[in-house]
Design an enzyme around this catalytic site. Structure first.
Site, PDB file in Angstrom:
ATOM      1  N   PHE A   1      20.764 -59.278   0.443  1.00  0.00           N
ATOM      2  CA  PHE A   1      21.631 -59.531   1.591  1.00  0.00           C
ATOM      3  C   PHE A   1      21.008 -60.561   2.532  1.00  0.00           C
ATOM      4  O   PHE A   1      19.905 -60.349   3.046  1.00  0.00           O
ATOM      5  CB  PHE A   1      21.876 -58.228   2.358  1.00  0.00           C
ATOM      6  CG  PHE A   1      22.779 -57.263   1.642  1.00  0.00           C
ATOM      7  CD1 PHE A   1      24.083 -57.075   2.051  1.00  0.00           C
ATOM      8  CD2 PHE A   1      22.318 -56.548   0.539  1.00  0.00           C
ATOM      9  CE1 PHE A   1      24.922 -56.186   1.384  1.00  0.00           C
ATOM     10  CE2 PHE A   1      23.144 -55.657  -0.133  1.00  0.00           C
ATOM     11  CZ  PHE A   1      24.453 -55.476   0.294  1.00  0.00           C
TER      12      PHE A   1
ATOM     13  N   ASN B   1      22.392 -66.268  -5.222  1.00  0.00           N
ATOM     14  CA  ASN B   1      23.238 -67.074  -4.348  1.00  0.00           C
ATOM     15  C   ASN B   1      22.375 -67.961  -3.465  1.00  0.00           C
ATOM     16  O   ASN B   1      21.312 -67.535  -2.987  1.00  0.00           O
ATOM     17  CB  ASN B   1      24.095 -66.179  -3.440  1.00  0.00           C
ATOM     18  CG  ASN B   1      25.110 -65.357  -4.202  1.00  0.00           C
ATOM     19  OD1 ASN B   1      26.109 -65.874  -4.682  1.00  0.00           O
ATOM     20  ND2 ASN B   1      24.848 -64.058  -4.322  1.00  0.00           N
TER      21      ASN B   1
ATOM     22  N   ASP C   1      32.525 -63.457   0.942  1.00  0.00           N
ATOM     23  CA  ASP C   1      33.095 -63.260   2.263  1.00  0.00           C
ATOM     24  C   ASP C   1      34.353 -64.096   2.486  1.00  0.00           C
ATOM     25  O   ASP C   1      34.403 -65.277   2.145  1.00  0.00           O
ATOM     26  CB  ASP C   1      32.028 -63.635   3.303  1.00  0.00           C
ATOM     27  CG  ASP C   1      32.343 -63.138   4.684  1.00  0.00           C
ATOM     28  OD1 ASP C   1      33.434 -62.584   4.884  1.00  0.00           O
ATOM     29  OD2 ASP C   1      31.497 -63.312   5.569  1.00  0.00           O
TER      30      ASP C   1
END
Length: 349
Positions: free
Chosen positions: A329, A129, A80
């Site tokens: 996500f 992540n 992002d």
């Protein structure tokens, strides 16, 4: 097709609301490749810290600094722009001396370390992540606290986030227009985004229909089961059902849902019939995936945030820390906690 915001909640619709990403420092992502640089080879792995710049922009700037073509700089995933992120870039520099990358400077980006590596870093070649998120102006603290406890035990649906479908669902709309026409799409980026959105939407629809069932995490005859953390899967039979259910309950095995496309979906019998019925009304998207020869695959139905912990800074501010495997996500975790003010579509995957 069920819109992302209307997909079934595993823990019921949240009572509370709050702000996600009031500022970039509230959304911190640290990439975990799952391996260390080799220390030799024609590639250089570069770990960067960035804030306010997207991955492609930094990769192009690095290529320019090294005087190589932009295609010689790769990465495992986009991060992002409006967040604080650590990730690895990989530059192919055969026959060249190790450059001094401490001299590589662009606003909002810092080189943390770099080393030689033998192989190109390819898209998707990461383990996962680590996230640190701060939710602000949170209401209904008791409900959020109870949900955190429940998520720690039962996980969340492994939905593809709204950002997969583009701002205002533009990628999915593009896929539908493409499906309804015979015109070729020559722009490679559009093709990739639209096909990915189509397949992801079908997966979400299958999971949505299954999570509606009270016994959604019970093994069905013909289910495709995946070892936790692995990509391979096998088909459940009635004879093994009791033992397989025990392993699912212990989170050793994961029930998967189809990423539809060409070829066999992987499920059989009752499980296959359920998946086909779940997306029976989405023939145009299914036909598009077949026409474009997108290969079918499987994805875990549930997502269990690992190392989940949280700290309330005050009654309306909570910091969350957790690790997710590649392709999952963080926003699919957050949607089970609070109703966020704004949407997720601007958050990169």
């Amino acid at each position: 097709m069920t819109e992302f915001e209307n997909l079934t909640y595993l823990h019921g619709k949240p009572q509370g609301a709050g702000l996600l990403k009031a500022n970039p420092e509230d959304f911190v992502v640290v990439e975990d490749l799952g391996f260390e640089p080799d220390g030799e080879g024609e590639h250089i792995l570069v770990r960067i810290l960035k804030n306010g710049c997207n991955t492609r922009f930094v990769a192009d700037a690095l290529a320019k600094f090294l005087k190589i073509h932009a295609r010689e700089v790769s990465f495992a995933g986009q991060k992002d722009k409006h967040a604080v992120t650590e990730q690895w870039l990989c530059a192919r520099v055969p026959g060249k001396e190790m450059p001094d990358l401490s001299a590589f400077q662009i606003e909002g980006c810092k080189v943390l370390e770099y080393a030689r590596h033998k192989r190109k870093l390819r898209l998707g070649a990461l383990k996962g992540n680590a996230f640190t998120l701060v939710l602000r102006e949170v209401s209904h603290r008791d409900d959020v606290e109870a949900r955190l406890q429940a998520i720690n035990t039962r996980g969340v649906p492994n939905y593809f986030g709204a950002q997969r479908f583009g701002i205002g669902g533009s990628n999915l709309q593009g896929a539908l227009r493409w499906a309804q026409s015979n015109a070729p799409v020559r722009d490679r980026n559009k093709r990739s985004f639209w096909l990915s959105a189509a397949r992801s939407a079908l997966f979400n629809q299958i999971v949505n229909e299954r999570v509606k069932k009270p016994d959604f995490n019970q093994v069905v005859d013909g289910d495709a089961l995946q070892l936790a953390g692995r990509g391979s899967w096998f088909v459940a039979t009635q004879e093994e059902q009791a033992e397989l259910q025990r392993r699912v309950d212990e989170k050793e095995l994961m029930i998967t849902a189809a990423l539809p496309g060409s070829g066999e979906w992987g499920t059989l019998r009752d499980a296959l019939a359920f998946e086909e019925a779940a997306i029976a009304d989405e023939g145009e998207l299914q036909s598009l995936l077949l026409r474009e020869k997108v290969e079918a695959a499987r994805r875990a139905m549930l997502l269990y945030p690992q190392q989940l912990r949280w700290n309330w800074w005050d009654d309306v501010t909570v910091e969350l820390r957790f690790w997710l495997p590649a392709g999952s996500f963080a926003t699919s975790v957050v949607r089970e906690l609070i109703n966020t003010m704004g949407d997720y579509a601007h958050i990169a995957e």
